[in-house]
Design a protein around this motif. Sequence first.
Motif, short mmCIF file in Angstrom:
data_model
loop_
_atom_site.label_atom_id
_atom_site.label_comp_id
_atom_site.label_asym_id
_atom_site.label_seq_id
_atom_site.Cartn_x
_atom_site.Cartn_y
_atom_site.Cartn_z
N UNK A 276 3.78 36.47 19.79
CA UNK A 276 4.05 35.48 18.74
C UNK A 276 2.88 35.42 17.78
N UNK A 277 3.20 35.23 16.51
CA UNK A 277 2.20 35.01 15.47
C UNK A 277 2.64 33.77 14.68
N UNK A 278 1.73 32.83 14.47
CA UNK A 278 2.15 31.56 13.86
C UNK A 278 0.97 30.91 13.15
N UNK A 279 1.27 29.98 12.21
CA UNK A 279 0.20 29.22 11.55
C UNK A 279 -0.48 28.32 12.57
N UNK A 280 -1.79 28.18 12.45
CA UNK A 280 -2.55 27.45 13.46
C UNK A 280 -3.69 26.72 12.76
N UNK A 281 -3.39 25.56 12.22
CA UNK A 281 -4.39 24.80 11.48
C UNK A 281 -5.16 23.81 12.34
N UNK A 282 -4.55 23.40 13.45
CA UNK A 282 -5.20 22.41 14.30
C UNK A 282 -4.58 22.46 15.71
N UNK B 9 -11.38 28.67 13.91
CA UNK B 9 -11.37 28.14 12.56
C UNK B 9 -12.04 26.75 12.58
N UNK B 10 -11.97 26.04 11.47
CA UNK B 10 -12.73 24.78 11.37
C UNK B 10 -12.27 23.75 12.41
N UNK B 11 -10.97 23.68 12.65
CA UNK B 11 -10.43 22.67 13.58
C UNK B 11 -10.44 23.14 15.03
N UNK B 12 -10.38 24.43 15.23
CA UNK B 12 -10.35 24.99 16.59
C UNK B 12 -11.54 25.93 16.75
N UNK B 13 -12.68 25.36 17.09
CA UNK B 13 -13.91 26.16 17.12
C UNK B 13 -14.57 26.19 18.49
N UNK B 14 -13.84 25.78 19.52
CA UNK B 14 -14.36 25.83 20.88
C UNK B 14 -13.32 26.52 21.76
N UNK C 37 -7.56 33.80 13.59
CA UNK C 37 -8.25 34.33 12.41
C UNK C 37 -7.79 33.52 11.21
N UNK C 38 -8.73 32.77 10.66
CA UNK C 38 -8.36 31.87 9.58
C UNK C 38 -7.40 30.82 10.08
N UNK C 39 -6.28 30.67 9.41
CA UNK C 39 -5.29 29.66 9.79
C UNK C 39 -4.10 30.28 10.53
N UNK C 40 -4.30 31.46 11.08
CA UNK C 40 -3.23 32.16 11.78
C UNK C 40 -3.68 32.48 13.21
#
Length: 374
Positions: A62-68, A99-104, A144-147
């Motif tokens: 699966x590949x999907x947007x991942x902003x938070x 990314x900024x919201x998921x950095x751990x 990677x980025x928001x994905x």
Amino acid sequence: MVDYFATVARGLESLAAQELKAFGAEAVTETFTGVHFSGDRTLLYKVNLWTRLIFRVLVPIAEFPCNNAQQLYREVQNLDWRDYLSPDDTLAVHCTGKNRQLNHSHYTALQVKNAITDQQRQQTGKRSSVDRDSPDLSLNLHIQGQTAVLSLDSSGDSLHRRGYRPAMGVAPLKETLAAALIDLSEWHPETPFLDPLCGSGTLPIEATLKALNIAPGLLRGEFAFERWRDFDPQLWEELKAEAEAQQHTQLPAPIWGCEQNADILQQAQTNSQNCGIVKEIHWQKQDLSQLYPPCESGIILCNPPYGKRVGDEKELASFYKLMGDVLKQRFTGWTAYILMGNKSLAKNIGLKTSARIPVYNGSIPCILSKYELY
């Protein structure tokens, strides 16, 4: 045809792509620290069994947007996990990228695990438990980025861990890097091979495995795909039997590993014993100052200390000068390849390079320097 992704060390992408093409992979595309490719189940098993350069083979599902974290949880829950595991199966999730919201990475992995186990609990009242060491299903999430890309990990333990090396020196090369250096040196099994600074023996062992056409995967215990629901045990046994039948019984040219420290040399012998090739390699306790060519010509390949993890830099300057003097004065007719991780030390060799190939040893930028010894 299924799309796969092979993870590799930085700088080895093109070598890995060549290897995959040789295995019969299609749609081979290089990217940073990885190679996309396509093939069938046979190819997936074969790459895991035979690769000398790749860390692990992933199967993207699966590949999907991942902003938070909330979006990640929802997207993972959109998949029907009954296709991949039951509540009685164990699970492990590994994360790379951020990314900024998921950095751990631990927190991110927890979101994936919770999404899966919450779905199981809603469906059955039971849930999978986590087993980081030997899970029934190993997942990889790369951000990677928001994905995000979520993949099944077909390899399990990294493929650089062949299984023969419980005994290690202070700063050993990864087996995958050793195999890559052998490829970059353009060494062929018909040419004598010498590592005058062999440490725990990774370079001579990898050269011998290649020369005898021994599939590295035969030395391992288990691969993650062997626990998958669609695992084909008959196909896997056929591929392993085929690999064993293709092994050679004798080296076409000799391979030497020299080390001045008797305890470390014993480690090298133990490692070669673990993969059944201890008698194929000429192990010698040998100080560099007393090193002489064992035959008229051949390839020298070595990884001297750079002063990053092993050795004092000032003391190493005289060691590098000695190495250059020994090569220049005694090894006429040979070609030497030396992995250099320290520019200032490299100058002390006093020989002119005929090629300089950039590689990385972990995070250390290095140069594989080639010296034609006339």
